[in-house]
Design an enzyme around this catalytic site. Structure first.
Site, mmCIF file in Angstrom:
data_model
loop_
_atom_site.group_PDB
_atom_site.id
_atom_site.type_symbol
_atom_site.label_atom_id
_atom_site.label_comp_id
_atom_site.label_asym_id
_atom_site.label_seq_id
_atom_site.Cartn_x
_atom_site.Cartn_y
_atom_site.Cartn_z
ATOM 1 N N LYS A 1 -7.522 -5.412 3.223
ATOM 2 C CA LYS A 1 -6.784 -4.169 3.465
ATOM 3 C C LYS A 1 -5.691 -4.034 2.434
ATOM 4 O O LYS A 1 -5.095 -5.028 2.009
ATOM 5 C CB LYS A 1 -6.144 -4.184 4.865
ATOM 6 C CG LYS A 1 -5.206 -2.999 5.134
ATOM 7 C CD LYS A 1 -4.403 -3.171 6.421
ATOM 8 C CE LYS A 1 -3.385 -2.047 6.586
ATOM 9 N NZ LYS A 1 -2.555 -2.186 7.803
ATOM 10 N N GLU B 1 9.231 2.259 12.951
ATOM 11 C CA GLU B 1 8.718 0.884 12.946
ATOM 12 C C GLU B 1 9.828 -0.149 12.808
ATOM 13 O O GLU B 1 10.361 -0.366 11.719
ATOM 14 C CB GLU B 1 7.696 0.695 11.829
ATOM 15 C CG GLU B 1 6.978 -0.640 11.902
ATOM 16 C CD GLU B 1 5.642 -0.647 11.195
ATOM 17 O OE1 GLU B 1 4.996 -1.695 11.181
ATOM 18 O OE2 GLU B 1 5.251 0.401 10.650
ATOM 19 N N GLU C 1 -7.426 -2.064 11.173
ATOM 20 C CA GLU C 1 -6.189 -1.891 10.410
ATOM 21 C C GLU C 1 -4.998 -2.429 11.196
ATOM 22 O O GLU C 1 -4.127 -3.117 10.648
ATOM 23 C CB GLU C 1 -5.989 -0.407 10.100
ATOM 24 C CG GLU C 1 -4.740 -0.105 9.303
ATOM 25 C CD GLU C 1 -4.516 1.385 9.072
ATOM 26 O OE1 GLU C 1 -3.380 1.742 8.742
ATOM 27 O OE2 GLU C 1 -5.466 2.168 9.239
ATOM 28 N N GLU D 1 -3.262 12.001 6.254
ATOM 29 C CA GLU D 1 -2.345 11.133 6.994
ATOM 30 C C GLU D 1 -0.994 11.041 6.295
ATOM 31 O O GLU D 1 0.058 11.074 6.940
ATOM 32 C CB GLU D 1 -2.944 9.738 7.161
ATOM 33 C CG GLU D 1 -2.047 8.783 7.937
ATOM 34 C CD GLU D 1 -2.694 7.426 8.162
ATOM 35 O OE1 GLU D 1 -1.962 6.411 8.110
ATOM 36 O OE2 GLU D 1 -3.910 7.380 8.396
#
Length: 405
Positions: A162, A207, A251, A388
């Protein structure tokens, strides 16, 4: 004697060289505002976290006042041309439901005020600045989709599992960035996020990277996302799809694992079930990690151990960092690096600098460089990932549109 009045965010941040940290709403909100700079420390390279901590610890040993906090912004990359910075404000307002404390390091005063927590409800103040232009940044949308295709090719080939690719956008103003108005707009629109302004970096991040409070440690992994439309039925269907999506689950698993594995080396931790965290413009898969540190680690030092997580870099870490640097082709600076605060006892709170913009000073006026990224794994679609990033730029774009005509 007249009763003291709590200034709002716009008034406080209109002062000299402001810094800001705010989370929550109403009586549960916690706000830290700094005015001026009493001390400023910088660092670069792979040891930048430890260097900043050592400089701050040495500084604190000279103080008579306890509870002093410093604002910190650390670059994403150790080889960034930007410096990581730790700022100790000259005047510090610590505002929460426990009361209001004002520390003035220049005058040596430490005052507890009988004031309610700051809870601005008025619209952001009018500003005289205007938006002159909005342009693509160093990585255009077309270049971004090409980079996604190349990243997927490398993932399929087994070079990595990733990576996370970002792009930027520039909004040019005809004057200075109205920090107070933008901060007020962000904190009112996104009270569950962490609103910050540190050394020209402003945003509202969802986050939390790490929080350390008297040995207790908390972290949250966010990865895998879907847009929020405001239609309850559509958003519920999107939430259900997100929880069952193999691509998003993969993910997210990388991001959560990268945090859990690090924290288990320094703390006894518990891991929550993965759930959907819904925000005004986007929803994410989320996993919370909590526990207690088994040794002496400040919040800044723990942030250094966790950074960069798979949520903003990829996995394996070194391969993902190399690939994103090659395919993005620009310096992220403090974007996606840790931003937050640490105090003289090692307590603190850091988020990942997302949903943010960096101020750039130009002859015609300040510019705001917005950033957003997307996690790339097997099955990633370039146009979906581009969409996104557009969704993730909405918080800053909407706040700018609200306060700047």
């Amino acid at each position: 004697m007249p009763e003291p009045v709590m200034p709002d965010l716009a008034a406080l941040t209109a002062k000299d060289k402001p810094t800001l940290w705010r989370h929550g709403s109403g009586s549960s909100a916690e706000t830290i505002v700094g005015i001026g700079e009493y001390a400023r420390f910088t660092a670069s390279g792979p040891d930048r976290f430890e260097s900043l901590q050592q400089q701050f610890s040495a500084f604190c040993s000279t103080l008579r006042t306890s509870g002093v906090r410093a604002f910190v912004s650390v670059t994403f990359s150790p080889v960034s041309r930007y410096s990581s910075v730790l700022i100790v404000p000259r005047v510090q307002w610590h505002i929460s439901e426990r009361g209001t404390r004002v520390i003035d390091l220049a005058n040596g005063t430490d005052t507890i005020l009988d004031l309610p927590p700051a809870s601005p409800t008025a619209p952001p103040p009018a500003v005289a600045q205007h938006v002159l232009s909005r342009t693509e940044g160093d990585l255009t949308g077309e270049q971004f989709t090409a980079a996604v295709r190349e990243a997927v090719t490398r993932i399929v080939a087994g070079e990595l599992a990733k990576t996370v690719l970002a792009r930027d956008e520039v909004i040019q103003l005809d004057g200075a960035v109205p920090v107070g108005a933008l901060a007020q707009a962000l904190t009112e629109a996104y009270p569950t996020c962490w609103t910050f302004y540190v050394d020209g970096l402003i945003g509202a991040s969802p986050e939390m990277l790490v929080r350390v409070t008297n040995g207790e440690v908390r972290s949250r992994a966010l990865a895998g996302s879907a847009p929020v439309t405001g239609d309850l039925d559509i958003d519920q269907a999107a939430s259900d799809d997100l929880m069952t999506s193999a691509k998003d689950a993969s993910e997210h698993a990388y991001a959560a694992r990268s945090i859990i594995e690090v924290l288990r080396t320094i703390a006894d931790v518990e891991v929550s079930d993965t759930h959907v965290l819904r925000l005004p413009t986007i929803m994410h898969l989320a996993t919370d990690v909590t526990g207690f540190l088994t040794g002496e680690h400040s919040a800044l030092q723990v942030a250094g151990l966790l950074h960069p997580s798979a949520a903003i870099c990829g996995t394996p870490r070194d391969a993902a960092a190399r690939v994103l640097a090659e395919l993005e082709g620009f310096d992220r600076g403090p974007y996606s690096g840790p931003v937050g605060w640490v105090d003289d006892a090692g307590n603190g709170e850091f988020v990942i600098a997302l949903r943010c913009a960096l101020t750039e000073h130009r002859d015609e006026g300040d510019a705001l460089r917005l950033y957003a990224g997307a996690g790339i794994v097997v099955g990633s679609d370039p146009q979906t990932e581009l969409a996104e990033t557009a969704t993730k730029m909405l918080p800053m774009q909407r706040a700018i549109a609200q306060v700047l005509p």
